[in-house]
Design a protein around this motif. Structure first.
Motif, PDB file in Angstrom:
ATOM      1  N   ARG A   1      -7.306  35.244  11.790  1.00  0.00           N
ATOM      2  CA  ARG A   1      -6.346  34.158  11.644  1.00  0.00           C
ATOM      3  C   ARG A   1      -5.151  34.632  10.810  1.00  0.00           C
ATOM      4  O   ARG A   1      -5.277  34.897   9.618  1.00  0.00           O
ATOM      5  CB  ARG A   1      -6.981  32.943  10.970  1.00  0.00           C
ATOM      6  CG  ARG A   1      -6.033  31.732  10.917  1.00  0.00           C
ATOM      7  CD  ARG A   1      -6.645  30.550  10.179  1.00  0.00           C
ATOM      8  NE  ARG A   1      -7.903  30.108  10.739  1.00  0.00           N
ATOM      9  CZ  ARG A   1      -8.020  29.365  11.843  1.00  0.00           C
ATOM     10  NH1 ARG A   1      -6.937  29.009  12.515  1.00  0.00           N
ATOM     11  NH2 ARG A   1      -9.219  28.994  12.261  1.00  0.00           N
ATOM     12  N   THR A   2      -4.015  34.749  11.486  1.00  0.00           N
ATOM     13  CA  THR A   2      -2.805  35.148  10.775  1.00  0.00           C
ATOM     14  C   THR A   2      -2.130  33.924  10.160  1.00  0.00           C
ATOM     15  O   THR A   2      -2.361  32.782  10.577  1.00  0.00           O
ATOM     16  CB  THR A   2      -1.814  35.849  11.720  1.00  0.00           C
ATOM     17  OG1 THR A   2      -1.385  34.924  12.730  1.00  0.00           O
ATOM     18  CG2 THR A   2      -2.439  37.070  12.360  1.00  0.00           C
ATOM     19  N   SER A   3      -1.285  34.190   9.196  1.00  0.00           N
ATOM     20  CA  SER A   3      -0.549  33.128   8.510  1.00  0.00           C
ATOM     21  C   SER A   3       0.911  33.176   8.931  1.00  0.00           C
ATOM     22  O   SER A   3       1.482  34.246   9.131  1.00  0.00           O
ATOM     23  CB  SER A   3      -0.669  33.311   6.995  1.00  0.00           C
ATOM     24  OG  SER A   3      -0.131  32.209   6.309  1.00  0.00           O
ATOM     25  N   GLY A   4       1.507  32.010   9.069  1.00  0.00           N
ATOM     26  CA  GLY A   4       2.898  31.904   9.490  1.00  0.00           C
ATOM     27  C   GLY A   4       2.994  31.244  10.849  1.00  0.00           C
ATOM     28  O   GLY A   4       2.264  31.604  11.769  1.00  0.00           O
ATOM     29  N   CYS A   5       3.883  30.246  10.954  1.00  0.00           N
ATOM     30  CA  CYS A   5       4.031  29.524  12.213  1.00  0.00           C
ATOM     31  C   CYS A   5       5.468  29.053  12.356  1.00  0.00           C
ATOM     32  O   CYS A   5       6.140  28.748  11.353  1.00  0.00           O
ATOM     33  CB  CYS A   5       3.081  28.322  12.258  1.00  0.00           C
ATOM     34  SG  CYS A   5       3.016  27.526  13.881  1.00  0.00           S
TER      35      CYS A   5
ATOM     36  N   SER B   1      -4.955  24.022  10.555  1.00  0.00           N
ATOM     37  CA  SER B   1      -4.878  25.279   9.797  1.00  0.00           C
ATOM     38  C   SER B   1      -3.715  25.175   8.819  1.00  0.00           C
ATOM     39  O   SER B   1      -2.767  25.960   8.848  1.00  0.00           O
ATOM     40  CB  SER B   1      -4.695  26.474  10.735  1.00  0.00           C
ATOM     41  OG  SER B   1      -5.768  26.573  11.636  1.00  0.00           O
ATOM     42  N   TYR B   2      -3.788  24.178   7.956  1.00  0.00           N
ATOM     43  CA  TYR B   2      -2.692  23.825   7.053  1.00  0.00           C
ATOM     44  C   TYR B   2      -2.194  25.019   6.249  1.00  0.00           C
ATOM     45  O   TYR B   2      -0.993  25.178   6.023  1.00  0.00           O
ATOM     46  CB  TYR B   2      -3.180  22.720   6.116  1.00  0.00           C
ATOM     47  CG  TYR B   2      -2.115  22.089   5.253  1.00  0.00           C
ATOM     48  CD1 TYR B   2      -1.381  21.005   5.716  1.00  0.00           C
ATOM     49  CD2 TYR B   2      -1.867  22.556   3.964  1.00  0.00           C
ATOM     50  CE1 TYR B   2      -0.420  20.407   4.917  1.00  0.00           C
ATOM     51  CE2 TYR B   2      -0.906  21.964   3.166  1.00  0.00           C
ATOM     52  CZ  TYR B   2      -0.183  20.890   3.645  1.00  0.00           C
ATOM     53  OH  TYR B   2       0.780  20.305   2.860  1.00  0.00           O
ATOM     54  N   HIS B   3      -3.119  25.882   5.856  1.00  0.00           N
ATOM     55  CA  HIS B   3      -2.735  27.007   4.997  1.00  0.00           C
ATOM     56  C   HIS B   3      -2.228  28.215   5.783  1.00  0.00           C
ATOM     57  O   HIS B   3      -2.086  29.308   5.226  1.00  0.00           O
ATOM     58  CB  HIS B   3      -3.905  27.398   4.090  1.00  0.00           C
ATOM     59  CG  HIS B   3      -4.186  26.363   3.046  1.00  0.00           C
ATOM     60  ND1 HIS B   3      -3.319  26.098   2.012  1.00  0.00           N
ATOM     61  CD2 HIS B   3      -5.223  25.491   2.902  1.00  0.00           C
ATOM     62  CE1 HIS B   3      -3.795  25.132   1.258  1.00  0.00           C
ATOM     63  NE2 HIS B   3      -4.953  24.745   1.781  1.00  0.00           N
ATOM     64  N   THR B   4      -1.938  28.013   7.063  1.00  0.00           N
ATOM     65  CA  THR B   4      -1.215  29.033   7.823  1.00  0.00           C
ATOM     66  C   THR B   4       0.160  28.547   8.237  1.00  0.00           C
ATOM     67  O   THR B   4       0.947  29.304   8.793  1.00  0.00           O
ATOM     68  CB  THR B   4      -1.974  29.427   9.105  1.00  0.00           C
ATOM     69  OG1 THR B   4      -1.959  28.326  10.029  1.00  0.00           O
ATOM     70  CG2 THR B   4      -3.400  29.821   8.795  1.00  0.00           C
ATOM     71  N   SER B   5       0.452  27.276   7.981  1.00  0.00           N
ATOM     72  CA  SER B   5       1.715  26.699   8.450  1.00  0.00           C
ATOM     73  C   SER B   5       2.436  25.973   7.324  1.00  0.00           C
ATOM     74  O   SER B   5       3.425  26.470   6.793  1.00  0.00           O
ATOM     75  CB  SER B   5       1.466  25.762   9.639  1.00  0.00           C
ATOM     76  OG  SER B   5       0.563  24.730   9.292  1.00  0.00           O
TER      77      SER B   5
END
Length: 258
Positions: A46-50, A59-63
């Motif tokens: 799971r990468t972070s950044g959107c 996935s609140y902590h990726t966006s």
């Protein structure tokens, strides 16, 4: 393997060509919870950044508040290999915003893994993908001031401008085995799905059959799915599309690394 960092970029970034790295929010072994491969043991990267901000993002902590540690592609591949699985799910956030994702997908392909890429359908890359799991965002995803979980609707205009990219959607369905997975709650959403499907079919040079279309109930908790699941199941039967569960939520609620 949960990972986090205080210094976070909201879109893609990299550390240079010699040692490509990715912002990894989580890397874990679980069951695929959604889509045609639901129930398949898989390693999730799971990468972070959107580039979008759906108000209901699970996935609140990726966006909205992206967190991650940077991992080299070698480190990611080694961690994947430590698990006994043939399937890898690359997800986010929006993994295709990162240039370095191409390096990772090349490496996973060379190692013989089946790769599913979970994408919002706004970015196309010519990379090895076994299943493009495309989730176009409907109008109800826009973080209006009333629904914004982190502000007063500052992202609404950007989200609305970006959420549908017909060129990217057409390229994804033309070039990959694909599933089109829509988060829905009511019949108005399904009517919007049908309108968008017509536009995708007009833009693409390949057929997009109804059995490639999946309706998924909105909800990141068991309690919310209890509210949305029955109606979405009825709509899937009424309109002739496939229903997909959110198996990981049913099993583990909203726990991380699931």
């Amino acid at each position: 393997m949960p990972v986090s960092s205080d210094a976070v970029a909201r879109e893609g970034d990299g550390d240079g060509p010699d040692e490509p790295t990715l912002p990894v929010n989580e890397l874990f072994y679980s069951l695929q919870g959604e889509g045609t491969l639901a129930g398949t043991p898989s390693v999730f990267v799971r990468t972070s950044g959107c580039n979008l901000r759906c108000w209901f993002c699970d996935s609140y902590h990726t966006s909205w508040e992206p967190t991650h540690a940077r991992m080299t592609v070698d480190e990611v591949v080694a961690e994947v290999a430590s698990h006994d699985a043939d399937h890898v799910v690359v997800t986010g956030g929006e993994p295709l915003v990162h240039d370095e994702i191409a390096v990772l997908l090349d490496r996973l392909d060379a190692a013989g893994y089946h790769t599913t890429v979970e994408t919002n359908g706004t970015v196309y890359r010519d990379v090895p993908i076994d299943l493009a799991s495309v989730s176009p965002k409907l109008a109800g995803s826009t973080p209006t001031a009333e629904k914004d979980p982190a502000g007063e609707g500052e992202w609404a205009e950007r989200h609305e401008e970006r959420r549908i990219d017909l060129d990217a959607l057409a390229a994804l369905v033309e070039n990959y085995d694909h599933q089109l997975k829509f988060v829905v709650t009511d019949e108005a959403d399904v009517r919007e799905v049908e309108e968008l499907l017509g536009r995708i079919r007009d833009a693409a040079n390949v057929a997009v059959p109804d059995d490639a279309v999946l309706l998924m109930p909105e909800g990141a908790t068991r309690e919310r799915l209890d509210e949305t699941r029955p109606r979405v199941a009825e709509l899937a039967m009424e309109y002739g599309y496939r229903y997909t569960p959110r198996l990981h939520v049913n099993l583990w609620n909203d726990a991380p690394e699931t």
